[in-house]
Design a protein around this motif. Structure first.
Motif: not given
Length: 355
Positions: A245-246, A270-276, A278-284
Motif C-alpha cells: 500500500e506504500n 512476480e506481481m502482487d499488491i499487499t494490503f492489510g 501480517r500481524e492480523n491475517p484473519a482480518v479482511p
C-alpha cells in the motif's frame, strides 16, 4: 475450488500487449480444475519453487529433473511459455556451488567452474524449451545510501542475515564478475532463451540506477567480446513488482522509463499488491483498503499498457489470495474461494487503455 471460466481471459484480453503469466506447483498439475482455470487465464508459466537451484541439485553430479520435466512436458502440450526461475540466486541454492564443506568459500576459479558446469547441465538440458531465464535473481542490496556511481558498490555480499549472503560475490573474491559469467554461460548453453536479470524493490532510486547501469555496463562489455553476435547479453530486466500500500507509483514510472533507456526488454515477473496486516491475517480488508488496492492495480496496468511496446510479460505471483506466499495481505485478483475480486475487473478494463 469453483473457478468461473465464463470470466474474460486475462491472457486473451492482453494478447496484443504482452504475455500474461502465473505460477504453478507440481501438485497443481494433477488438479484438472486448477489447470482448466490456468489455461483459461494464462499463456506463460513460472514454477513457484521447483526450478530454483536447490530443488535441482543437492551435490556435485546429483541432479533432480523429474518435476521440471513434468512442468515442461505439460507446457509444451498446452502451448505455455516457460520462464526458467532461476539459475543464480543467494537463496534456495545448493552450498556446493560456491562453498567448501566447512562453509568457507571456494576460490574464484573453482566457483566459476561450478557455475559453468551447473548452467551447462541445467540450462543445456532444456535448451530450446525455455522462453526466458531469470539468469540472476536479487543480486543487489536494499541500500539506504545514495547511488555511488558504480553499480558494483551495491551488490549483495556479506550480511548479518545468513539467508541473504551473496555467496557467489564472495567466492569470486568480492567481485560482481560472476554476473557476466552467468549470462555468458546461459547464452552459451541455451542460446534460444531470452536472458533476464530479476530484482525486487526495483523502483527504489538507488537500486533502480544500479540495475540500469549494470545492464548497460555488461552489455557494453559484451559488445567488445570476440563472440558478440549482435544480441544483447542481458536482454531483459525483470521487475518483481511485489508491491504494497506504500509503493511509490511515481518511482515505478521513473524505473520503467530508466530501464527502457538501457535497451533491454522489461517484464513484470512476480506481481502482487499487499494490503492489510501480517500481524492480523484473519482480518479482511476494509472497503477503503480494497478500493485503494483496486486503484493501485489499475494505475499499474494502465502504465503497463502505456509502455507495452517495451514489456514482454506480466506474471502474477499467486492464483488466489489463499495460495499466495503473502496470503495475509489479500494480494492478487481472486479470493481464496476462487471468486473474482473487483480488482480483477479493473485489471481487465485497463487493457483498453491506449498505449
Amino acid at each position: 475450488m469453483n473457478w468461473d471460466l465464463t470470466l474474460p481471459s486475462l491472457y486473451k484480453t492482453y494478447e496484443k500487449h504482452f504475455l500474461f503469466g502465473n505460477i504453478l506447483t507440481p501438485d497443481e498439475l494433477k488438479d484438472p480444475n486448477t489447470m482448466d482455470m490456468f489455461n483459461h487465464h494464462y499463456n506463460a508459466v513460472t514454477a513457484e519453487n521447483i526450478m530454483k537451484p536447490v530443488h535441482v541439485t543437492s551435490a556435485p553430479d546429483v541432479y533432480r529433473f523429474e518435476e521440471v520435466d513434468k512442468l515442461l512436458d505439460y507446457a509444451a502440450v498446452k502451448g505455455l511459455k516457460v520462464i526458467g526461475h532461476t539459475l543464480v540466486w543467494h537463496g534456495q541454492s545448493a552450498p556446493w556451488l560456491n562453498r567448501n564443506p566447512d562453509g568457507t568459500h571456494l576460490s574464484r576459479d573453482e566457483a566459476k567452474k561450478n557455475l559453468e558446469g551447473f548452467i551447462k547441465t541445467y540450462a543445456g538440458r532444456y535448451s530450446g524449451r525455455i522462453y526466458s531465464w531469470d539468469v540472476v535473481n536479487e543480486v543487489f542490496r536494499d541500500d539506504n545510501i545514495p547511488f555511488t556511481g558504480n553499480w558494483r558498490d551495491h551488490l549483495r555480499g556479506q550480511t548479518d542475515n545468513k539467508n541473504a549472503v551473496g555467496h557467489w560475490y564472495l567466492a569470486y573474491g568480492n567481485s560482481g564478475d560472476y554476473i557476466f559469467d552467468a549470462f555468458y554461460f546461459a547464452r552459451k548453453y541455451d542460446p534460444h532463451a531470452k536472458l533476464f536479470c530479476n530484482e525486487y524493490n526495483e523502483e527504489y532510486p538507488t537500486k533502480r540506477e544500479a540495475i540500469a547501469q549494470m545492464v548497460e555496463d555488461i552489455n557494453a562489455t559484451w559488445r567488445n567480446h570476440t563472440e558478440y553476435d549482435g544480441r544483447l547479453l542481458i536482454e531483459g530486466i525483470g521487475m518483481q513488482a511485489h508491491c504494497n500500500e506504500n509503493t511509490n507509483m511515481a518511482w515505478v514510472r521513473e524505473s520503467i522509463e530508466r530501464f527502457i533507456k538501457t535497451g533491454a526488454t522489461l517484464a513484470v515477473t512476480e506481481m502482487d499488491i499487499t494490503f492489510g496486516s501480517r500481524e492480523n491475517p484473519a482480518v479482511p480488508l476494509t472497503q477503503e483498503q480494497a478500493e485503494r488496492q483496486i486503484g493501485m492495480y489499475g494505475t499499474l496496468f494502465d502504465m503497463y499498457v502505456e509502455f507495452s511496446a517495451h514489456i514482454d510479460r506480466v506474471t502474477l505471483w499467486a492464483k488466489d489470495d489463499g495460495k499466495s506466499w503473502r496470503s495475509w495481505g489479500s494480494p492478487v485478483l481472486f479470493n481464496a474461494d476462487g471468486s473474482a475480486k473487483e480488482v480483477f475487473h479493473r485489471v481487465i478494463s485497463a487493457s483498453s487503455t491506449t498505449p
